[in-house]
Write an enzyme that holds these catalytic residues in place. Structure first.
Site, short mmCIF file in Angstrom:
data_model
loop_
_atom_site.label_atom_id
_atom_site.label_comp_id
_atom_site.label_asym_id
_atom_site.label_seq_id
_atom_site.Cartn_x
_atom_site.Cartn_y
_atom_site.Cartn_z
N ASP A 1 -31.44 -25.07 -27.92
CA ASP A 1 -30.63 -24.65 -26.79
C ASP A 1 -31.42 -23.56 -26.07
OD1 ASP A 1 -28.46 -24.96 -25.13
OD2 ASP A 1 -27.27 -23.41 -26.10
N THR A 2 -31.40 -23.65 -24.77
CA THR A 2 -32.20 -22.74 -23.94
C THR A 2 -31.31 -22.09 -22.90
OG1 THR A 2 -34.26 -23.97 -24.24
CG2 THR A 2 -34.10 -22.61 -22.28
N TYR B 1 -34.44 -24.40 -13.92
CA TYR B 1 -34.65 -23.23 -13.05
C TYR B 1 -36.14 -22.96 -12.78
CZ TYR B 1 -29.76 -22.15 -14.19
OH TYR B 1 -28.39 -22.20 -14.35
N PHE C 1 -38.41 -28.66 -14.46
CA PHE C 1 -37.00 -29.00 -14.28
C PHE C 1 -36.18 -27.74 -14.44
CE2 PHE C 1 -38.16 -29.42 -18.69
CZ PHE C 1 -37.08 -28.95 -19.42
#
Length: 200
Positions: free
Chosen positions: A68-69, A158, A156
């Site tokens: 998760d980022t 931001y 992709f």
């Protein structure tokens, strides 16, 4: 070594495969026939990564990892953070809408400091017993700032508005080759790769 990466995001999958190299056979959720919408209800990146990896291990009994980022902007008290992919109301992974909301909320605030953070949760079977597992988490981050407008077409999310420290171009301008060496995900994956190679 074959291992499931709990995603169907083609960009993430390609990025991970390029970073890990040919030593590992990385398969996607689609490759194992998983088409469920895996819940991500955690309040932290760590919780979401764990939730996704645990779901795959419990249902498919395969060694797997999930990530998760989040993009954390200082002037916005860490937003969008865990909500990065769904930051704009009523959207899911709509990068244009997410970036527009972020730039609108930041406005002309001179504090543009931000960081990307990735957490990877790895769950491996222990002793060939699908009921026994062990979990490890690996984290990577990269600091930088939010530009005033979008630049570049690579990457992709931001990437077009995030400029990493030490560079004068956005992730989207730097391109995949540079990004895959310095990014938050690259740093987390590097730690994952070191662990997996030591385990072989």
């Amino acid at each position: 070594m074959k291992i499931v990466f709990a995603t169907n995001n083609a960009h993430k999958l390609q990025e991970i495969r390029e970073i890990l190299g040919p030593t590992f056979e990385i398969v996607s959720l689609n490759d194992i026939g998983c088409h469920e919408d895996i819940p991500e209800t955690g309040m932290t990146l760590e919780a979401n990564a764990h939730q996704k990896a645990e779901y795959i291990f419990d249902h498919y009994h395969l060694d797997c990892f999930a990530d998760d980022t989040g993009l954390e902007v200082e002037a916005l008290d860490g937003e969008p953070g865990v909500h990065s992919a769904r930051y704009a109301e009523g959207t899911d992974h709509d990068s244009e809408a997410n970036m527009a909301k972020l730039l609108r909320k930041l406005g002309d605030n001179p504090n543009r400091k931000a960081r990307f953070r990735t957490v990877i949760s790895l769950i491996q079977m222990e002793g060939g017993n699908p009921r026994c597992s062990r979990e490890y988490q690996f984290e990577g981050e990269v600091s930088g700032h939010i530009d005033w407008q979008k630049h570049g077409t690579e990457g992709f999310g931001y990437d077009p508005i995030f400029i990493p420290d030490g560079y004068d171009k956005s992730f989207a301008e730097l391109g995949e080759e540079v990004k895959n060496k310095i990014s938050h995900r690259a740093k987390a994956v590097e730690k994952l790769a070191e662990w997996l190679k030591a385990e072989e």
